[in-house]
Design an enzyme around this catalytic site. Structure first.
Site, short mmCIF file in Angstrom:
data_model
loop_
_atom_site.label_atom_id
_atom_site.label_comp_id
_atom_site.label_asym_id
_atom_site.label_seq_id
_atom_site.Cartn_x
_atom_site.Cartn_y
_atom_site.Cartn_z
N PHE A 220 16.48 -40.17 115.49
CA PHE A 220 16.08 -40.91 114.28
C PHE A 220 17.22 -40.82 113.28
O PHE A 220 17.56 -39.73 112.81
CB PHE A 220 14.80 -40.37 113.64
CG PHE A 220 14.41 -41.20 112.44
CD1 PHE A 220 13.71 -42.39 112.60
CD2 PHE A 220 14.80 -40.83 111.16
CE1 PHE A 220 13.40 -43.19 111.50
CE2 PHE A 220 14.49 -41.63 110.06
CZ PHE A 220 13.78 -42.81 110.23
N ASP B 189 24.13 -35.51 112.19
CA ASP B 189 23.22 -36.00 111.16
C ASP B 189 22.30 -34.84 110.76
O ASP B 189 21.38 -34.49 111.48
CB ASP B 189 22.40 -37.17 111.72
CG ASP B 189 21.39 -37.71 110.71
OD1 ASP B 189 21.16 -37.04 109.68
OD2 ASP B 189 20.83 -38.80 110.95
N LYS C 298 18.34 -36.60 101.79
CA LYS C 298 17.07 -35.94 101.48
C LYS C 298 17.19 -34.83 100.43
O LYS C 298 17.29 -35.13 99.26
CB LYS C 298 16.40 -35.49 102.78
CG LYS C 298 16.00 -36.72 103.63
CD LYS C 298 14.96 -36.42 104.68
CE LYS C 298 14.38 -37.73 105.22
NZ LYS C 298 14.82 -38.10 106.55
C1 LIG Z 1 15.30 -39.40 107.01
C2 LIG Z 1 16.44 -39.42 107.94
C3 LIG Z 1 17.40 -40.44 107.91
C4 LIG Z 1 17.28 -41.66 107.01
O1 LIG Z 1 17.24 -41.33 105.67
P1 LIG Z 1 16.69 -42.40 104.59
O2 LIG Z 1 16.99 -41.77 103.28
O3 LIG Z 1 15.23 -42.56 104.85
O4 LIG Z 1 17.45 -43.66 104.83
C5 LIG Z 1 18.46 -40.35 108.78
N1 LIG Z 1 18.59 -39.32 109.63
C6 LIG Z 1 17.69 -38.32 109.68
C7 LIG Z 1 17.90 -37.19 110.64
C8 LIG Z 1 16.57 -38.35 108.86
O5 LIG Z 1 15.66 -37.38 108.93
#
Ligand SMILES: *Cc1c(COP(=O)(O)O)cnc(C)c1O
Length: 409
Positions: free
Chosen positions: A140, A225, A254
């Site tokens: 994700f 990520d 986040k």
């Molecule tokens: C939440 C998330 C994203 C995307 O972040 P947004 O601020 O919602 O665009 C990308 N990678 C990971 C691992 C995430 O948990």
């Protein structure tokens, strides 16, 4: 207004791209939130780690308000007094040479894709428009069309094609599959260190180290990520620190926004970041003084309050207590730090029903996929609050077992 009225209004005017629990939140403080009827809940999701420092953290609020007396959004057409300090702190903590500020996580991922491809052409010498990026199955990375194009989850992709390609998917945690997928046109491997949305899926121990060695051997960028796993969530400042010194590039978001403002970043080695020149990338709000002030304070709090240490200690404690419940409904408990996935036996009950019942006990969490309940409270939570939460989980699971037995009779 009553709860039903709020629900009806949102349902009438909002796109149905979410399936929220029917609770209307009006107030938050620390690990607690309150609904429109004054009912109090422990937040065991913390906005997917965005609120790791707790709701309306006093230091974050002060940094935000102080900045609101100074300067808002001048755009990157000018220097500001705040952005350099934020970048310096973030590079210091991560060990990266340089950063590029964006707002949302998806934008940081898009930035990484651009950087990896340009690095592939300009530094590695891949032929024009041939660069490929390897990603993990079950990933994700956000919701843009490019990003969902390399998702392996059909719900994320359905109806949004055509997708551009340029991505190869290998099973998460499988080092041999990764090596087989590498070609001379591969510029990067992009992955989460632990898959959050995937259901707190952990790779085999030692995998990050093996990936790092493989990426070095084949001259491809190792991009992590850590938008959800970073900033203390797994019991270290960054999840990669459990195994390696640093990746070649790192994505944060986040919790970097202190729960109040979208702040994300792409961080990288100097030779990678240097592929960007003026005009090649940007964002109107990215790195504005409010974002920088909030982001810097989020990092100061991480350090000053040892949120990573707390996450490690309390995460082990919570995992131990959940395991000790020995519930017949639970098939696996896994995670690192205060980031725990509990697998619920789908033959007996859905994860959604567990979450709905927990809500009635005053504990807010959210299922991911049909079978996993994710526990990710603010890292500022206390042991006593965890004890209380586990009691609620225990009660709910016992209730479900009992009602199942009644049905069977
Ligand atoms: C939440 C998330 C994203 C995307 O972040 P947004 O601020 O919602 O665009 C990308 N990678 C990971 C691992 C995430 O948990």
């Amino acid at each position: 207004m009553k709860t039903e009225d709020y629900l009806a209004r949102e349902d009438k005017y909002l796109a149905k791209n979410y399936h929220p629990l029917p609770v209307v939140l009006t107030k938050g403080e620390g690990v607690w939130v309150w609904d429109a009827d004054g009912q109090k809940y422990l937040d065991f999701l913390s906005a997917y780690s965005a609120v790791s420092a707790g709701h309306l953290n006093k230091r974050i609020k002060k940094a935000l308000m102080d900045q609101m007396d100074q300067m808002d959004v001048p755009s990157r057409a000018f220097y500001t007094d705040k952005l350099g300090a934020f970048a310096e702190k973030l590079c210091g903590l991560t060990g990266m040479d340089k950063m590029l500020p964006m707002n949302t996580g998806a934008e940081a991922v898009e930035t990484a894709i651009k950087a990896a491809r340009r690095w592939g052409y300009k530094v590695k010498g891949i032929a024009k428009d041939k660069a490929r990026i390897i990603v993990s199955s079950g990933n994700f990375h956000g919701r843009t069309t490019t990003i969902v194009g390399f998702s392996s989850d059909e719900d994320y992709r359905d109806g949004f094609g055509p997708f551009d390609g340029g991505f190869d998917i290998v099973p998460f945690g499988d080092i041999e599959a990764l090596e087989k997928a590498i070609t001379p046109e591969t510029c990067a491997f992009l992955t989460e260190p632990i898959q959050g949305e995937g259901g707190i899926i952990m790779p085999p121990a030692g995998w990050l180290k093996q990936v790092q060695a493989l990426c070095r051997k084949h001259n491809i960028l190792f991009i992590l990520d850590e938008i959800q796993s970073g900033i203390g969530r797994t019991g270290k400042d960054f999840a990669f620190q459990h195994e390696i010194d640093k990746p070649d590039a790192l994505l944060l978001g986040k919790a970097l926004g202190g729960g109040v403002y979208p702040v994300s970043a792409f961080l990288a080695r100097k030779d990678v970041m240097d592929v960007f020149d003026p005009g090649s990338h940007g964002s109107t709000f990215g790195g504005n003084p409010i974002a920088a002030a909030v982001g810097l304070e989020a990092l100061n709090i991480l350090e000053d309050e040892d949120l990573s240490g707390k996450s490690h200690e309390l995460g082990e404690y919570l995992k131990g207590k959940l395991a000790a419940m020995n519930s017949p409904l639970v098939t696996e408990i896994r995670g690192k730090g205060l980031w725990i996935g509990v697998d619920i036996d789908p033959a007996q009950v859905s994860a959604r029903e567990v979450c709905e019942r927990l809500r009635h006990k005053g504990l807010l969490c959210k299922e991911t996929h049909e079978t996993v309940v994710r526990f990710a409270p603010p890292l500022t939570i206390t042991k006593e609050e965890i004890d209380w939460a586990v009691e609620q989980v225990q009660d709910v699971l016992a209730e479900i077992v009992q009602s199942g037995q009644k049905k069977a009779v």
